[in-house]
Design an enzyme around this catalytic site. Sequence first.
Site, mmCIF file in Angstrom:
data_model
loop_
_atom_site.group_PDB
_atom_site.id
_atom_site.type_symbol
_atom_site.label_atom_id
_atom_site.label_comp_id
_atom_site.label_asym_id
_atom_site.label_seq_id
_atom_site.Cartn_x
_atom_site.Cartn_y
_atom_site.Cartn_z
ATOM 1 N N ASP A 1 -1.815 14.655 4.894
ATOM 2 C CA ASP A 1 -0.640 13.809 4.972
ATOM 3 C C ASP A 1 -0.432 13.147 3.618
ATOM 4 O OD1 ASP A 1 1.501 12.471 5.906
ATOM 5 O OD2 ASP A 1 0.461 11.326 7.454
ATOM 6 N N THR B 1 -0.223 10.370 0.675
ATOM 7 C CA THR B 1 -1.327 9.512 0.254
ATOM 8 C C THR B 1 -1.261 8.113 0.840
ATOM 9 O OG1 THR B 1 -0.090 8.893 -1.726
ATOM 10 C CG2 THR B 1 -1.599 10.746 -1.911
#
Length: 377
Positions: free
Chosen positions: A296, A298
């Site tokens: 995903d 950061t």
Amino acid sequence: MDDLTGLTAAEVAKRQAQGQSNRQVNESHRTYREIFLENLFTFINGVFAFISVILLGLGRPGDVIAIVLVVFLNAIISIVQEIRAKRQLDAISVLTRPRVKVRRDRHNQVIDPAEVVVGDIVLLEPGDQVVADGTVVGSGSIHVDESLLTGESDLIPKQAGDRLYSGSFCVRGAAAYVAEQVGSASTAQQLTAAAKTHHRKLTPLQQEINLIIRVILALAIFLWLLVLLSLLVRLTTLPMSVQTAAVVAGLVPVGLYLTITLTYALGAIRISRADVLVQQVNAIESLSSIDILCLDKTGTLTANTLELHSIHLLAHAPANTQQQLATLAASVSAPNRTVTALCEALGGTPAPYAAKFPFLQLISGVPRHGMRAALIF
């Protein structure tokens, strides 16, 4: 929010007695006893125990000792790894367990999150974490960060009647909410429980080894029956039959099983040095089969904090702009993470001010994307 009454001391005590508090169960689902039993009483260990009995009957205690050492070494490696994982899982919590402010008997109190009960009025300011699921009440409005729960970094506006979920953070504004789902019923606790759920699954290699051992064991039993039949019809002598049976017992690949376990253990040790939690040693095989690793953004992988890197002034900015910025940041009564980062980096001194206005009022009429750009110092 001063018009909110909150619960009385008697109501709080009654609900705590009824188990309606926000106390969390920190232990993972598996007990130490279950870990020992699951690693000792396996199909492979059962096969080796059967072979050990046969070898004892044939008068081969030396071979039995070797098998027992393999079985216990394999079990110890797995047990130690899973106990280590259990202890780390016991420490997992989506909530950071900060102190919270509640409204009780028309007074504000600062308490531990575990002391929050159903019906408590919890007060939120920038930087506070939602410790129980509930509904916003009163006239306040806030913007919350739900990235820990949803993975989305967009700030979500909340006002009276809107739902709040534990594990989210208040970023802007001030409001109060009624705690409705606490403890194990809260969203954060359910996510934590899901992370602690244990599923024992064999890897493809382990399934193939189990199949091979089953086939070899069936072949060994067949050969033992032939040896026994040869002894009964006096085709072979007793010493020769015992020697043949011992050789047949050696067909089961005890060393192969130990080699696989040691390989798993070494892989788990190496990957744990990178702060990776391995619940079961056979997870190393699954990791080695990965071709593409999808992550995903950061925002949900890094710490929920900000750090000032540098300041770039406009061409005609006054010389004392940085000092004024430091003073402004230090004077904010309810700082958000951006203001906190400025205070930590610039170390300004608070100054008195005549009045303060919500930031949104100063840029009314600016589109949503413009507001975000305007927040950049």
